[in-house]
Motif scaffolding. Sequence first.
Motif, PDB file in Angstrom:
ATOM      1  N   VAL A  66      -0.366  -4.979 -12.506  1.00 53.88           N
ATOM      2  CA  VAL A  66      -1.057  -6.217 -12.966  1.00 53.88           C
ATOM      3  C   VAL A  66      -0.376  -7.066 -13.987  1.00 53.88           C
ATOM      4  N   GLN A  67       0.268  -6.190 -14.975  1.00 58.99           N
ATOM      5  CA  GLN A  67       1.076  -7.160 -15.905  1.00 58.99           C
ATOM      6  C   GLN A  67       2.245  -7.781 -15.544  1.00 58.99           C
ATOM      7  N   ALA A  68       2.988  -6.957 -14.404  1.00 58.13           N
ATOM      8  CA  ALA A  68       4.047  -7.784 -13.885  1.00 58.13           C
ATOM      9  C   ALA A  68       3.558  -8.899 -12.921  1.00 58.13           C
ATOM     10  N   ALA A  69       2.228  -8.935 -12.366  1.00 57.64           N
ATOM     11  CA  ALA A  69       1.958 -10.040 -11.496  1.00 57.64           C
ATOM     12  C   ALA A  69       1.596 -11.210 -12.443  1.00 57.64           C
ATOM     13  N   LEU A  70       1.031 -10.811 -13.677  1.00 54.66           N
ATOM     14  CA  LEU A  70       0.510 -11.858 -14.774  1.00 54.66           C
ATOM     15  C   LEU A  70       1.667 -12.569 -15.420  1.00 54.66           C
ATOM     16  N   ASP A  71       2.831 -11.768 -15.728  1.00 55.37           N
ATOM     17  CA  ASP A  71       3.854 -12.299 -16.228  1.00 55.37           C
ATOM     18  C   ASP A  71       4.739 -13.390 -15.237  1.00 55.37           C
TER      19      ASP A  71
END
Length: 743
Positions: free
Chosen positions: A50-55
């Motif tokens: 999820v963090q990678a997608a947000l980044d």
Amino acid sequence: MPKKVTKSGKLKARELERAIYQEFKANARKQLNPKQLQRKLQVKNSKDAVQAALDKLVSSGKVKVNDQFRYQIASNGRDRSGGGKRSTDFAEGLVDMTRSGAGYVIMDGDANDIYVPQNRMGNAQDGDKVKVRYWTPGGRRKPEGEVVEVLERSVTHFVGTLKVHDKYAEVLVDGPGGKVISVAVHRSELLGAKDSEKVVVQITDWELNRYKQISGQVTAVLGAPGSSDIEMQAILINNGFQITFPEEVLAESEALPGEITPQEINIRRDMREVTTFTIDPLTARDFDDALSIQHLEDGQIEIGVHIADVSHYVKPGSALDKEAADRTTSVYLVDRVCPMLPERISNELCSLRPHEDKLTFSAIFKFHPKSFKVTDRWFGRTVIHSNRRFTYEEAQEVLDTGQGDFVDELDLMDRIADKLRKRRFKEGSIDFNTNEVRFKLDDDGKPISVYVKERIDTNMLIEDFMLLANREVAGFIKKKEERLKTNIPFVYRVHDEPDMDKVAELAKFAQALGYEMDLTSPKSVTKSYNALLSKADEDPMVKMLSPIAIRTMAKAVYTTQNIGHYGLGFENYSHFTSPIRRYADVLVHRLLAANLEKGSLYKANGEKLEEECKHISSQERKATTAERESIKYKQTEYMLDHVGDEFTGVINGLADFGVFVEVVENFVEGMIPYDKMDEAYDLSAGKLYITGKRSGKKLKMGDLVRVKIEDVDLDRRRIDMSLVEVLQVHGVEKKTRSRRRKS
């Protein structure tokens, strides 16, 4: 639209990114952290996914992050699928102006910069923060716009030529695209300046008066035009840099104590007994980094990267700090430096001069004696004592001959640096080894020769240890964030992935030269860049592609949003190693120091820090422009004595109005207008080559030609050439004497 879920119940990366974006679009005011998004979307993807997608969404400008590490839809996160003109859309950004006077409005995280033609730029200048109305013309993908308001001026002082008339006075300032800006000034406030002298004018009102002039006030008189000294001062001032320090700043620097107290030494790691030296250019006066080396009892090798502890002397809120925060960088012109800090600090207190105790902030690494891998690292404040000051050339001679001071230490460091370098390139670093033009000047500052700075092993040795320190410092903060599961605002040096449209254009050039590029992914593009650039030394045609390759890249910037450094191939990167000349490094020292204590956690004001990062990035762009202008001026000045002379050159650019040629002997660039060629030529659609209308011969970048210097215009920094002879086309010798030459 239903989510496409894998058998494991997880969304694919692209689908996860889309689902998150749709969630934010549907709830524009909501702010969510990664864990909340996980629950809200009811997906089994990990928090890291999820963090990678947000980044990715943040880097594309669709989503923004706030101080509490919560995300929401960006105010400019808009659907760009529409095609027609939409004159009600507005955005804010910084002007990046081209030589023609047109420019681009660059917005944070926005993939599409907005193109603004010169006639819709209003009175906006390079670097100004503006409000722009934009639309996407039919049939095109990229937006265009017009400046509707200047929100913040980048530069307020300019150097121009005073013209005193019977009833009024004006200062004529050279603007972009050959445009001359008239600034009305009061005849009674000229500070003694005479007609045709160079003066500094401060703009007091940007609105045009009835005579189509803006208004200003003369603040300094520089004197009669024509001298190189005045031109260099003009370059600095016109790019927004002050050439003197305010009195209170100088007074504060002079009042700083020169002695290091025993109490200060007691609270630092004492490295004075460890072998330490500096390696710098011959002309350097501020030595802001030193290296130490020692063998440890367990057989490991310890190398210290010691950086001048500027933050010990420059305290937040002081006059010194405010001035440095405003300047943010030293500016290096051909014949001078416009420093960020007064000489007392840069050349005396903080300069790591030999045989003196100095206060430093250090990154100290332990290396395995065989693999040369980092096994441990330590960061903190130290005191050192440099045993020797080397120039790059002196240290290189020790390495080449195997004799001289600290020969064993230098040899070991060189071998470790070589290993670091090879690992870096294996992991995705790109080797942009561009030519750095240098000048030999006479006592009056006039150039008497031009040469390219040779890149030797000792340059790379220092570079690799500085890169290591910068990378590890950023990594330390990132690991602390992960350990504490919180966001720590920090100053990162980031570099986004290249613009694939521009990369495709580069690939066309490369293909025309017989080189194929793999554009299937950013990683394959990296490999293609390195494969291409490795041929540059043996193929002059490929060497001409280096500037184009660099232009495909995003500009590296400072920000609190860590998206990694594409060009270096680093996930985490910062600037820690040059605080004497870069304010970003001063901020990094302060933030790192505040987070070093075990159990401590320091969170800066993220919003304020991001604003500081934007200002630093803006100042960096101005400094780069000033440095390039000074090089162009000196190159043009050098060619004044060579009008009528012939040189061998390489075609390094093709345009609608002529052919750009770089002289092989001195790297000076000039232009052959098409009417000075040996026949009429047609320019290909992609500007890859030109074709002779009579002969049918093709000329393209990398071809070798003989040119004659026809005219040198120092005011416009322009060198006009004519074609004498085509020497080599596509690697095949071919002699075609110009008809003009025979006649």
